[in-house]
Design a protein around this motif. Structure first.
Motif, PDB file in Angstrom:
ATOM      1  N   HIS A 170       0.759  -1.149   0.024  1.00 31.60           N
ATOM      2  CA  HIS A 170       0.089   0.235  -0.001  1.00 31.60           C
ATOM      3  C   HIS A 170       0.831   1.057   0.033  1.00 31.60           C
ATOM      4  CE1 HIS A 170      -3.072   2.617   2.354  1.00 31.60           C
ATOM      5  NE2 HIS A 170      -2.928   2.901   1.143  1.00 31.60           N
ATOM      6  N   GLU A 214       2.105   1.702  -3.240  1.00 40.14           N
ATOM      7  CA  GLU A 214       1.177   2.610  -4.131  1.00 40.14           C
ATOM      8  C   GLU A 214       1.172   3.930  -4.065  1.00 40.14           C
ATOM      9  OE1 GLU A 214      -2.972   1.611  -3.028  1.00 40.14           O
ATOM     10  OE2 GLU A 214      -2.953   3.576  -3.446  1.00 40.14           O
ATOM     11  N   HIS A 215       1.409   4.498  -2.759  1.00 43.07           N
ATOM     12  CA  HIS A 215       1.378   6.110  -2.948  1.00 43.07           C
ATOM     13  C   HIS A 215       2.537   6.730  -3.369  1.00 43.07           C
ATOM     14  CE1 HIS A 215      -2.264   6.828   0.156  1.00 43.07           C
ATOM     15  NE2 HIS A 215      -2.182   5.862  -0.189  1.00 43.07           N
ATOM     16  N   GLU A 238      -4.390   7.468   6.898  1.00 47.73           N
ATOM     17  CA  GLU A 238      -5.323   6.607   6.169  1.00 47.73           C
ATOM     18  C   GLU A 238      -5.718   5.439   7.003  1.00 47.73           C
ATOM     19  OE1 GLU A 238      -4.535   5.444   2.215  1.00 47.73           O
ATOM     20  OE2 GLU A 238      -5.881   4.019   2.031  1.00 47.73           O
ATOM     21  N   TYR A 254      -5.854  13.167   5.138  1.00 44.93           N
ATOM     22  CA  TYR A 254      -5.666  12.188   4.196  1.00 44.93           C
ATOM     23  C   TYR A 254      -6.320  12.886   2.882  1.00 44.93           C
ATOM     24  CZ  TYR A 254      -6.546   8.079   1.247  1.00 44.93           C
ATOM     25  OH  TYR A 254      -6.426   7.219  -0.016  1.00 44.93           O
TER      26      TYR A 254
HETATM   27 ZN   LIG Z   1      -4.183   4.858   0.588  1.00 49.71          ZN
END
Ligand SMILES: [Zn+2]
Length: 1052
Positions: A65, A68-69, A157, A860
């Motif tokens: 994850h 991904e960011h 998040e 977020y």
């Molecule tokens: Zn995320």
């Protein structure tokens, strides 16, 4: 574009056309790298791209994850954070990504091929060759700020997710389903304690192992230019060939060449406590292993049997547990499509003391179903209905393709054989021949007799308290250990990281990519025709109008037709709520809930609701009732049907029956109230929704349906209604009758028929089935659609005197806020184009607010609402470690831009303009959407046809001065003391800091409980009877305390 010099090195695996939709699917493979390309060709303005990478990890570090960011933070040739998104915005595109337990997918959504083709290679380089700097990891993943608190984009998040009931239950279930060493067991989003220690090194390692061309599929749904696509990909491969492992490098296919999950050897039943102030209701999650998603017959059988069990109120599990025994407010199911699939069953809204009993009841019911003959005619109806629905989705929904294509890439055969299965729907023919015994054997094998995992989710005040205390203690200890010196060092490290991340992009770099022309955006044309009272809006000069005029005419009901070449009929009935007496408005959600679920009179005899639903399912593809927000009227209701054109007249007959021949039945109303009450605690756990609800209560009049339908109204009103239903059922029934009479009048109905008008049988006069219902008066003038300005409260008309309110909620780990001020009130406002560009500018991904707030780990997300005729503007903060800081950071930024102190970025302005083009394309992405948009524009908003296309031109002409002026006049007030109000929901631990933060800004502050925003609409409880558990959560601290004086000084 240069002409091709050599044939790209891509091999076509297969290409086939679906036999139930006008779509061709083609698979390619790169002979150089093994990269896959899968295209579903479809008409329309949008191109949807997905870059999918199967990823497997055996820990909860969150590397998938966080990676991904970080992908969006720069790549080898483009070492600028934000370059990708700035380019995308200018090219009518938006990017996004998600990480599931088994893969990460990056999305590129574009209007028109030219924009897509421009962004594709830049985006792919980011995925394959990201910079992954330590500085990016600090701001995006996790850091400790100068005050000793944990922050970072991913950290915030996951803070909002980790202690929610669904996350806790899902994770526990997966721990029981899968042993260590199987990737499905782990939390790929990252557990908070793991994120706090995750290193950039670990993330880089993970990227190296998983992100390589032979583990990536480029999936495209839309109007693609294959030749251009393969040329671009070939050049891209050429550009990265020295930096990625070749085809001969050793590589294990994730999940395929890994340890396979063993079958369950026993059944597990466990209780998971989740932090929650309201301990009245919990939920249950049950998991079974199912067949392989590539066994098409078995996989489809899962869907049929689950629909048979709990697809609607007549299916056995729902009918018994929800409607009859009232043990749960809903029972839903879904499945994870995998080689060893998982079938999930979830009863929600279960009384906490009955959790164990309800789980047993569910299991015994499943066994009961399996041991008696099934209702085979209903099984067949489920099969036929699902076949119709699939055909329908294949026409209107790009996700039908992308989901199938991604799943196939994750787990399917590389020779194309598993994907090819979607060419036909032959599996339904096979299943139609299955016998009762075959179905029951299937049910026993996978479900009723199978080992499974059951999780009882139990709300717990003490868990909430403990969580809060542990967190406080952990932070206190850390702050002490770090000391002032340690904290100062961390603050400095963070500042350096931010500075390094924000390296400005030289304009000449961006100038290499010109804004693409809009010629390649192929808008869907829908032409309008009108009959009856709709003609007062004008009679279009179209061939559809000729068809309608030539057809036999009927009573003058308001009908707008939209002519598109669809195989189906989409029907929408818009109904205003203005004429409902205010005291009955809170009943409307119950009325909606029972609209398709009540007994009716048909040909003089009573038909029970189960038979109504069964017949509706047989006659339609889908049917629904809900708010009319998507029609541009948030105060209205919309009834929608999708049917095959042969059922057009049948559907109109249904409308008449459901509107005028319904029998209000105390048993059905009681079932609806019970369901609604059971859902309230869960709804009240949502910090974002609760902030909106409180904001709505402050800024709108109680007569607004928006206000009357709030959870915080239901919490009191429904409880009292349930009692009244016992003591005076006739009173309640008479209320429902009054409500119904006020809704269904000739003058309150506006109808939208979307179809291939030429092929529609009896398009106009067929409506007399409905229009001739007794009591309707065709001579009455139409009731106008509610003007949103008319429902603002006095505070809503001129916000600012209320100040701010802080609502601590035990379920939250972070904070949410809504700030409200006066805004535009009409689509005719000449500032509208500048306003849309200004909002797009501020909100752009990697734009000013993104960097000022999200980039600094302050939230977020932040954003403005898009209501442009409501007379208000809202600024919202999602999941923030401190919403007051996020608001302050946003205010400072907007003020600088509005005053001209910070010049407008020319490229971002172009991006914001392109963003408006994209949103116009979005609104018209499918035939049904294009048709609906014409209705919204002409009927609801009263604008001329083609208004949206004109907007595209007007937006291109907006000047920098106009943008700054609209920022100053319309946007800045939402941050201005005395002109705006702020509602904050937050973790109890944040209360004090929030009060301090907001009063420092100058806002009046008050701390309140959610229950302070309850409203009963005049429905009182029985005399002298104490109301039980009205969840009093009073906290006098800081209540009503005045902040510092109201001057509007701004420091920046
Ligand atoms: Zn995320």
């Amino acid at each position: 574009m240069p002409s091709q010099v050599k044939t790209p090195r891509f091999r076509k695996i297969q290409s086939f056309q679906l036999d139930y939709a006008p779509t061709t699917i083609t698979q390619y493979e790169s002979e150089r790298t093994g990269m896959r390309v899968i295209v579903a060709d479809r008409e329309g303005p949008k191109i949807n791209g997905y870059f999918a990478l199967p990823t497997e990890i055996l820990d909860d570090s969150g590397a998938p994850h966080t990676l991904e960011h970080l992908i969006f933070m720069g790549s080898k040739s483009y070492q600028y954070k934000g370059l990708l998104d700035k380019l995308a915005g200018r090219a009518y595109s938006s990017t996004n990504a998600w990480t599931a337990v088994d893969h990460t997918a990056y999305t590129l959504e574009t209007a028109g091929w030219d924009g897509f083709a421009q962004i594709l290679p830049v985006y792919l380089e980011h995925v394959m060759l990201p910079t992954l700097t330590d500085d990016a990891c600090i701001t995006e993943v996790h850091h400790i700020d100068g005050e000793g608190n944990d922050a970072g984009v991913v950290y915030s998040e996951m803070q909002g997710v980790q202690y929610g009931s669904s996350e806790l239950m899902d994770l526990r279930a997966r721990r029981l389903l899968y042993p260590e060493g199987v990737g499905f067991r782990y939390e790929t989003g990252g557990m908070l304690e793991s994120l706090r220690v995750l290193t950039n090194e670990r993330i880089r390692e993970f990227h190296k192992a998983m992100y390589r061309p032979q583990n990536m599929a480029v999936v495209i749904v839309g109007d693609a230019d294959h030749e251009d696509l393969l040329r671009i990909l070939d050049e891209f491969e050429e550009s990265i060939k020295d930096d990625v492992p070749g085809l001969d490098a050793k590589f294990k296919r994730p999940f395929i060449d890994s340890l396979q999950p063993p079958a369950l050897r026993q059944t597990y039943l466990e209780t998971v406590e989740f932090p929650e102030e309201d301990e009245s209701t919990g939920e249950i999650l049950v998991a079974f292993f199912g067949p392989s998603c590539f066994d098409n017959i078995q996989a489809t059988a899962v869907s049929i049997i689950m629909t048979y069990l709990c697809g609607s109120s007549v299916s056995v599990i729902e009918n018994v547990m929800v409607e009859k025994e009232e043990l749960a407010s809903s029972v839903s199911w879904w499945w994870d499509a995998r080689p060893n699939s998982i079938i999930w069953l979830q009863p929600t809204g279960v009384a906490t003391e009955k959790l164990a009993f309800v789980e047993q009841r569910l299991m015994s019911l499943l066994k009961e179903v399996a041991s008696n003959p099934l209702d085979m005619s209903y099984v067949k109806e489920c099969i036929q209905r699902e076949r119709r629905q699939n055909k329908f989705y294949a026409e209107g929904n790009e996700q039908y393709y992308s989901q199938n294509m991604i799943t196939d890439y994750l787990f399917g055969n590389r020779d194309g054989s598993t994907l090819e299965e979607i060419q036909t729907m032959a599996e339904y023919d096979v299943l139609e021949a299955w016998t009762d015994e075959q179905w029951r054997e299937f049910l026993r094998k996978w479900i009723s007799d199978a080992h499974h995992v059951s999780i009882l989710g139990k709300p717990s005040q003490s868990a909430a308290k403990k969580l809060k205390e542990t967190e406080e203690a952990r932070l206190a200890k850390r702050k002490q250990e770090l000391g002032e010196e340690g904290l100062a060092k961390l603050a400095e490290r963070l500042e350096t990281a931010k500075k390094n991340n924000e390296k400005p992009i030289p304009p000449e770099v961006l100038d290499k990519w010109p804004v693409p022309k809009t010629d390649s955006i192929h808008f869907i044309e829908s032409s309008t025709a009108r009959s009856g009272k709709a003609k007062s809006l004008g009679v279009p000069n179209t061939s559809a109008q000729n068809t309608i005029d030539a057809a036999p005419q009927g009573l003058p009901l308001f009908i707008q037709y939209e002519d598109v070449p669809t195989n189906f009929v989409h029907l929408t009935v818009h109904i205003g709520t203005k004429d409902i007496p205010t005291k009955f408005k809170p009943l409307l959600p119950l009325f909606q809930g029972n609209f398709f679920n009540s007994p009716v009179m048909l040909n003089g005899s009573r038909v029970e609701f189960e038979d109504v639903v069964k017949q509706l399912e047989k006659d339609t593809i889908s049917y629904a009732i809900g708010g009319a927000g998507r029609l541009g009227d948030s105060e209205g209701l919309a009834i929608q049907f999708q049917v095959e054109k042969e059922k057009y007249e049948t559907m109109i007959e249904w409308l008449r029956t459901l509107m005028f021949d319904v029998i209000f039945d105390p048993v059905r109303i009681n079932a609806a109230v019970t369901k609604a009450l059971a859902d309230i605690p869960e709804a009240k756990r949502d910090g974002r929704d609760m902030a909106y609800e409180v904001d709505t209560a402050i800024h709108f009049i109680p007569e607004a349906y928006n206000v009357a339908r709030r959870t915080l109204v239901k919490a009191v009103y429904f409880r009292r209604l349930k009692k009244l239903l016992e003591s005076e059922p006739d009173t309640v029934l008479s209320w429902f009758k009054d409500l119904s009479r006020s809704l269904f009048t000739f003058q309150n109905l506006r109808i939208l028929v979307t179809a291939d008008v030429e092929k529609l049988p009896n398009p106009v006069a067929a409506w007399d089935h409905l229009a001739s219902a007794p009591g309707l008066d065709p001579t009455k003038d139409l009731v106008p659609i509610t003007n949103p300005i008319s429902i603002l409260s006095s505070e809503g008309k001129t916000p600012g005197s209320f100040g701010s309110v802080i609502i601590p909620m035990a379920t939250l780990e972070s904070s949410f806020s809504v700030s409200t001020a006066s805004g535009l009130s009409s689509y005719a406002d000449p500032r509208l184009p500048a306003y849309l560009v200004a909002l797009g500018y501020l909100e752009a991904v990697e734009g000013p607010l993104w960097t000022a707030v999200r980039g600094n780990g302050l939230a977020y997300g932040v954003g403005f609402n898009r209501e442009v005729s409501g007379g208000y503007i809202q600024f919202r903060v999602f999941r923030s470690p401190d919403a007051s800081k996020a608001i302050e950071a946003a205010r400072t930024k907007v003020a600088k831009i509005a005053s001209g102190e910070e010049p407008l970025d020319r490229h971002l302005v172009e991006g914001a303009m392109s963003g408006v083009v994209l949103s116009v394309a979005d609104d018209q992405a499918t035939m049904a959407a294009a048709a609906q948009q014409n209705f919204v524009t002409g009927v609801v908003r009263g604008l001329e046809a083609g208004w949206n296309r004109q907007l595209i031109t007007r937006v291109r002409n907006v000047t920098a001065d106009e943008i700054r002026k609209v920022m100053t006049d319309v946007i800045l007030p939402v941050f201005t003391l005395g002109k705006s109000n702020v509602v904050v929901t937050c973790a109890p631990i944040m209360e004090e800091g929030m009060v301090k933060g907001l009063s420092t800004m100058g806002y009046k502050t008050q701390v309140r409980a959610l229950s302070d925003f309850h409203e009963d609409y005049g429905l009182k409880g029985p005399e002298g009877e104490e109301e039980e558990d009205e969840d009093e959560y009073t906290d006098e601290n800081g209540s009503g305390s005045e902040g510092s004086s109201g001057d509007e000084s701004m420091e920046d």
